[in-house]
Design a protein around this motif. Structure first.
Motif, mmCIF file in Angstrom:
data_model
loop_
_atom_site.group_PDB
_atom_site.id
_atom_site.type_symbol
_atom_site.label_atom_id
_atom_site.label_comp_id
_atom_site.label_asym_id
_atom_site.label_seq_id
_atom_site.Cartn_x
_atom_site.Cartn_y
_atom_site.Cartn_z
ATOM 1 N N TRP A 178 -8.081 8.825 -1.421
ATOM 2 C CA TRP A 178 -6.762 9.329 -1.018
ATOM 3 C C TRP A 178 -6.160 10.185 -2.127
ATOM 4 C CZ3 TRP A 178 -1.767 8.521 -2.881
ATOM 5 C CH2 TRP A 178 -0.727 8.936 -2.035
ATOM 6 N N GLU B 181 0.832 -1.205 0.000
ATOM 7 C CA GLU B 181 0.000 0.000 0.000
ATOM 8 C C GLU B 181 0.868 1.257 0.000
ATOM 9 O OE1 GLU B 181 -3.451 2.441 0.226
ATOM 10 O OE2 GLU B 181 -3.395 0.252 0.008
ATOM 11 N N GLU C 297 -8.432 3.227 -10.774
ATOM 12 C CA GLU C 297 -8.928 3.598 -9.445
ATOM 13 C C GLU C 297 -10.282 4.301 -9.527
ATOM 14 O OE1 GLU C 297 -7.701 2.441 -6.814
ATOM 15 O OE2 GLU C 297 -5.884 1.627 -7.737
ATOM 16 N N ARG D 173 -8.543 4.148 -1.990
ATOM 17 C CA ARG D 173 -7.380 4.630 -2.723
ATOM 18 C C ARG D 173 -7.741 5.844 -3.577
ATOM 19 N NH1 ARG D 173 -6.702 -0.835 -3.291
ATOM 20 N NH2 ARG D 173 -7.418 -0.781 -5.466
ATOM 21 N N TRP E 114 2.488 1.756 -3.368
ATOM 22 C CA TRP E 114 1.513 2.338 -4.297
ATOM 23 C C TRP E 114 1.370 3.835 -4.063
ATOM 24 C CZ3 TRP E 114 -3.075 4.940 -3.568
ATOM 25 C CH2 TRP E 114 -3.887 5.116 -4.704
ATOM 26 N N ARG E 115 1.269 4.235 -2.802
ATOM 27 C CA ARG E 115 1.098 5.658 -2.497
ATOM 28 C C ARG E 115 2.309 6.475 -2.927
ATOM 29 N NH1 ARG E 115 -2.486 6.869 2.874
ATOM 30 N NH2 ARG E 115 -4.135 5.324 2.465
#
Length: 221
Positions: free
Chosen positions: A133, A65, A123, A130, A68-69
């Motif tokens: 975000w 995670e 997404e 996600r 990915w961010r």
């Protein structure tokens, strides 16, 4: 010498290698997340593509995670740099020529980094945490700038008249989609849409689509 330049001057070879390795990991992560989606992307495969070990990704980024961010954060920073939005005033140039320059910059970035649009489409289709975000950290902070830019475009006499929301998605789609669908173009037309001459042709086509017929009308042709 700027602080950034000064910092780069004093980097050690170890720091430079570490930064290059981190950039390579983020690049391969974006490719994997764009092609396979977050759930299907495999961290071990990303490590292998980046020429490193799985343990190094865990060391630098921790969880999948967080990887990915960081990959998404990096891709928005590259977009800002490509559009010159990392300048001190954060404002694109105005008028017809300014907007044409924006389109040229944006299309070249889309051609070089189709993974950006692919991740966003993936997404946006799924929705959820996600996407929220991304909206909170990257899209919402840029909303005012995008709205000002669209308002400027709407006031350009040569631009077709359309609703601002439509303009946002028309511009993003027309600039991104040939590169999002690059495999389709290759299979159907046997062309590489990322080839420099075809990128130039797409830029000219988009600018003509938005401006040429209005300029012809204005000249009485």
């Amino acid at each position: 010498m700027s602080q950034t330049a000064e910092t780069r001057k004093h980097r050690t070879p170890v720091q430079e290698r570490s930064e290059k390795k981190r950039a390579r990991i983020l690049h391969e992560a974006r490719i994997a997340f764009a092609q396979e989606g977050f759930e299907a992307a495999n961290v071990r495969d990303i490590a292998a593509a980046a020429g490193t070990r799985h343990s190094m990704i865990r060391y630098h980024f921790g969880t999948k995670e967080q990887l990915w961010r960081e990959a998404v954060r990096d891709m928005f920073e590259m977009l800002d740099q490509a559009l010159a939005l990392d300048d001190s005033d954060g404002e694109p140039s105005g008028g017809v020529e300014g907007y044409k320059d924006f389109l040229r910059r944006y299309i070249r970035h889309c051609a070089a980094h189709p993974e950006h649009a692919r991740i966003m489409i993936s997404e946006a289709m799924r929705g959820g945490e996600r996407l929220n975000w991304i909206v909170e950290n990257f899209l919402a902070p840029r909303r005012d700038l995008v709205e000002r830019q669209m308002a400027t475009a709407g006031n350009i006499q040569q631009m077709p008249k359309m609703h601002p929301l439509s303009l946002v998605y028309i511009v993003s789609s027309i600039c991104q989609m040939p590169y999002v669908l690059a495999k389709e173009s290759e299979a159907l037309f046997d062309v590489d849409v990322q080839a420099p001459e075809l990128v130039d042709a797409h830029i000219e086509s988009v600018i003509n689509l938005f401006f040429q017929y209005r300029e012809s009308d204005a000249s009485g042709q």
